[in-house]
Scaffold this active site. Structure first.
Site, PDB file in Angstrom:
ATOM      1  N   THR A 167       1.310   7.185  -1.150  1.00 10.13           N
ATOM      2  CA  THR A 167       1.801   8.418  -1.746  1.00 10.13           C
ATOM      3  C   THR A 167       1.003   8.705  -3.007  1.00 10.13           C
ATOM      4  O   THR A 167       0.968   7.885  -3.929  1.00 10.13           O
ATOM      5  CB  THR A 167       3.307   8.273  -2.039  1.00 10.13           C
ATOM      6  OG1 THR A 167       3.959   7.888  -0.814  1.00 10.13           O
ATOM      7  CG2 THR A 167       3.897   9.568  -2.548  1.00 10.13           C
TER       8      THR A 167
ATOM      9  N   ARG B 172       0.773  -1.238   0.000  1.00 12.73           N
ATOM     10  CA  ARG B 172       0.000   0.000   0.000  1.00 12.73           C
ATOM     11  C   ARG B 172       0.811   1.298   0.000  1.00 12.73           C
ATOM     12  O   ARG B 172       0.234   2.381   0.074  1.00 12.73           O
ATOM     13  CB  ARG B 172      -1.023   0.025   1.146  1.00 12.73           C
ATOM     14  CG  ARG B 172      -1.978  -1.147   1.054  1.00 12.73           C
ATOM     15  CD  ARG B 172      -3.200  -1.051   1.909  1.00 12.73           C
ATOM     16  NE  ARG B 172      -2.987  -0.484   3.209  1.00 12.73           N
ATOM     17  CZ  ARG B 172      -3.933   0.170   3.886  1.00 12.73           C
ATOM     18  NH1 ARG B 172      -5.114   0.363   3.365  1.00 12.73           N
ATOM     19  NH2 ARG B 172      -3.686   0.632   5.084  1.00 12.73           N
ATOM     20  N   ASP B 173       2.133   1.225  -0.102  1.00 18.47           N
ATOM     21  CA  ASP B 173       2.927   2.457  -0.244  1.00 18.47           C
ATOM     22  C   ASP B 173       4.196   2.171  -1.043  1.00 18.47           C
ATOM     23  O   ASP B 173       5.295   2.566  -0.650  1.00 18.47           O
ATOM     24  CB  ASP B 173       3.269   3.051   1.123  1.00 18.47           C
ATOM     25  CG  ASP B 173       3.759   4.500   1.023  1.00 18.47           C
ATOM     26  OD1 ASP B 173       3.460   5.170   0.006  1.00 18.47           O
ATOM     27  OD2 ASP B 173       4.448   4.958   1.948  1.00 18.47           O
ATOM     28  N   LEU B 174       4.018   1.503  -2.157  1.00 19.93           N
ATOM     29  CA  LEU B 174       5.175   1.207  -3.007  1.00 19.93           C
ATOM     30  C   LEU B 174       5.578   2.460  -3.772  1.00 19.93           C
ATOM     31  O   LEU B 174       4.751   3.105  -4.411  1.00 19.93           O
ATOM     32  CB  LEU B 174       4.844   0.070  -3.978  1.00 19.93           C
ATOM     33  CG  LEU B 174       4.652  -1.290  -3.315  1.00 19.93           C
ATOM     34  CD1 LEU B 174       4.040  -2.280  -4.288  1.00 19.93           C
ATOM     35  CD2 LEU B 174       5.971  -1.817  -2.779  1.00 19.93           C
TER      36      LEU B 174
ATOM     37  N   ASN C 131      10.815   3.528  -0.940  1.00 18.82           N
ATOM     38  CA  ASN C 131      10.661   2.318  -0.144  1.00 18.82           C
ATOM     39  C   ASN C 131      11.332   1.103  -0.776  1.00 18.82           C
ATOM     40  O   ASN C 131      11.011  -0.037  -0.449  1.00 18.82           O
ATOM     41  CB  ASN C 131       9.179   2.039   0.115  1.00 18.82           C
ATOM     42  CG  ASN C 131       8.581   3.070   1.041  1.00 18.82           C
ATOM     43  OD1 ASN C 131       9.291   3.705   1.811  1.00 18.82           O
ATOM     44  ND2 ASN C 131       7.276   3.251   0.980  1.00 18.82           N
TER      45      ASN C 131
END
Length: 145
Positions: A70, A21-23, A27
């Protein structure tokens, strides 16, 4: 290649029914396979703070979820939920999206970034960026990088 390794890492998460959920590039850690080498050829996924278990009992792995991550890496279906105000109606199936597919979209945005040297929707206001994400129209914004 880097993209193949990112896809393998995401696939491993998805096989465990976990969505990242935040690739995004921030990261992904890139390191050398040999401490004496300057060739950076191994990746590691990091920042699992927004990970969520995917409910496999729900049709097509879709489930209502908070919109997080993001913004420039959000999938079109996430943007549409925000633009339509569907989060305000918790029981509406319109507020659902496929968490794993959203991760795959983010990998595509990262791949675009690797290929073209910049994020497709960098430093844009939501009212400009969101319609572009929904249309997949990103090339004009790359020249501004």
């Amino acid at each position: 290649t880097i993209t193949v390794q990112i896809l393998a890492a995401v696939a491993a998460l998805h096989e465990m029914d976990i969505a990242h959920r935040d690739l995004k590039p921030d990261n992904i850690l890139v390191m050398s396979s040999d401490s004496a080498s300057a060739l950076y050829n191994r990746i590691r996924l990091c920042d699992f703070g927004l990970c969520k278990s995917v409910d496999t009992n729900v049709c097509c792995a879709q489930q209502r979820s908070s919109i997080c991550g993001t913004k420039p890496f959000w999938a079109p279906e996430m943007v549409q939920i925000i633009m339509n105000g569907d989060l305000a109606q918790p029981d509406s199936p319109k507020a659902w999206y496929d968490l794993k597919k959203a991760d795959v979209w983010a990998v595509g945005v990262m791949n675009f970034t690797l290929l073209f040297g910049g994020e497709p929707f960098r430093n844009e206001e939501d009212k400009v960026m969101f319609p572009k994400i929904c249309l997949g129209a990103s090339m004009p914004s790359v020249s501004a990088v």
